[in-house]
Design an enzyme around this catalytic site. Structure first.
Site, PDB file in Angstrom:
ATOM      1  N   GLY A 286       7.930   0.222 -10.498  1.00  9.59           N
ATOM      2  CA  GLY A 286       7.256   0.377  -9.225  1.00  9.59           C
ATOM      3  C   GLY A 286       5.970   1.142  -9.484  1.00  9.59           C
ATOM      4  O   GLY A 286       5.998   2.251 -10.034  1.00  9.59           O
ATOM      5  N   SER A 287       4.836   0.572  -9.151  1.00  4.29           N
ATOM      6  CA  SER A 287       3.545   1.142  -9.542  1.00  4.29           C
ATOM      7  C   SER A 287       3.237   2.429  -8.798  1.00  4.29           C
ATOM      8  O   SER A 287       3.776   2.708  -7.714  1.00  4.29           O
ATOM      9  CB  SER A 287       2.428   0.124  -9.300  1.00  4.29           C
ATOM     10  OG  SER A 287       2.649  -1.057 -10.041  1.00  4.29           O
TER      11      SER A 287
END
Length: 374
Positions: free
Chosen positions: A84-85
């Site tokens: 998840g960025s």
């Protein structure tokens, strides 16, 4: 206020609404991998049901969070392969994408589904196509997108080829790093459209590239607008640092302090442009880390080098094997960077020619640094 809330507070009204409608935690799986030096892989598995506080701290932080190791295979070395960025970096990428109402977007690398959800919340699901190479990851993202009632068009496949059925796109957005911009992305972008992607070299995975496609038969130009490190597109992952080949080894002193080879991200980025195909790694003997800590380099084609950090002036500090003298190339590349005035990575740009050839330049396309076609 947690890190995610601070990011939202700084957004403009249009993107703030999208981030509020599609919060990152909604798209994270119940199992995350948290950095832990005490684990052999460097990561510790965290289950939301067993450690909810740890899970929520990771979910709400302004940091990336690992959601898959080793492409989902068990017993691997523990290499992060999906995540998840970082929320603030996602916000930067979306700002550089500069979408407008009515635009169509191809989102390459669905991952958790979060960025495609943000785009769908901003533009409408019918305007967004997202593609993911890993069918298991894609299935998880689909479940979360459906639960959030956000419905971008979804495809499973290698995003390096784009997704021709939906082309042309006004914008192409990638959440995985490339070493060479796929020709298909340029061909599938409408004239005047924008491509935003993480970009790097085997030496430095560091740049966020914003390209403008001018149309068929014309060059696409763009600049690196930010320091950004993302996981690689699977087909463009750099080689590992291999053991030295069977050639004759040459030993000597280092002409510079090895720390300067990675002095900062700007130096590393520039060096990577000048030493094609060279991948670094760090090695040490845990029993004597100060005395043996060194940088190793490999080009994946028979050339290898090692430089010791301590006592680097000694005659045995550097060892080089193969047709290329990799440590010498690194030192020359850093000297070039210094001679150019130590430019930051945002002074560099990239041109993609209609035939797919690609070159990086400094300050303008007329000042070519090197061919990076691959």
């Amino acid at each position: 206020m947690n890190g995610y809330a601070k990011v939202i507070a700084e957004l403009d009204a249009e993107w703030r609404g999208a981030f509020e409608r599609a919060p990152r935690h909604t798209f994270l799986p119940d199992t995350l991998w948290i950095p832990d030096d005490g684990e052999p892989s460097g990561y510790r598995r965290v289950e939301r049901s067993r450690e909810p506080d740890v899970w929520w701290d990771a979910a709400n932080a302004d940091d990336s969070v690992v959601t898959q190791l080793d492409d989902g295979a068990s017993g691997g070395p523990g290499v992060p392969t999906s995540s998840g960025s970082m929320p603030s970096l996602v916000a930067t990428m979306l700002r550089e994408l500069a979408v407008e109402d009515g635009h169509t977007v191809l989102d390459v690398g669905t991952g958790t589904g979060w960025t495609s959800a943000l785009l769908a919340a901003r533009l409408g699901g019918e305007q967004v196509t997202t593609i993911e190479i890993d069918p298991v990851v894609a299935a998880g993202a689909a479940r979360r997108l459906e639960a959030a009632r956000l419905d971008p068009r979804r495809a499973v496949g290698d995003g390096l080829g784009g997704w021709r059925p939906g082309a042309p796109y006004d914008r192409i957005h990638s959440t995985a790093a490339v070493r060479t911009v796929p020709k298909a992305w340029i061909e599938q972008t409408a004239p005047g459209g924008v491509v935003v992607t993480p970009w790097g070299t085997p030496y430095a995975n560091a740049g966020l590239l914003r390209l403008v496609a001018e149309g068929a038969g014309r060059d696409a130009h763009g600049r690196f607008v930010e320091n950004a490190a993302f996981m690689w597109m699977r087909a463009q992952r750099p080689h590992g640092v291999t053991a030295p080949g069977s050639g004759r080894a040459k030993a000597g002193a280092s002409p510079m302090d090895p720390d300067l080879a990675e002095e900062n991200v700007h130096a590393a980025f520039a060096i990577g442009l000048r030493v094609p195909g060279v991948r670094p790694a760090h090695r040490w003997d845990r029993a004597d880390p100060g005395g043996t800590y060194r940088i190793e380099l490999s080009d994946g084609d028979g050339s290898w080098a090692s430089a010791r950090y301590r006592r680097w002036e000694a005659g045995d500090a550097v060892t080089q094997v193969g047709p290329r003298r990799l440590w010498g190339e690194i030192c020359e590349a850093r000297e070039w960077w210094v001679e150019q005035g130590r430019p930051e990575l945002t002074r560099f740009g990239l041109t993609v020619q209609p035939d797919g050839r690609q070159c990086v330049w400094l300050d303008g396309p007329e000042h070519v640094v090197g061919d990076v076609t691959g």
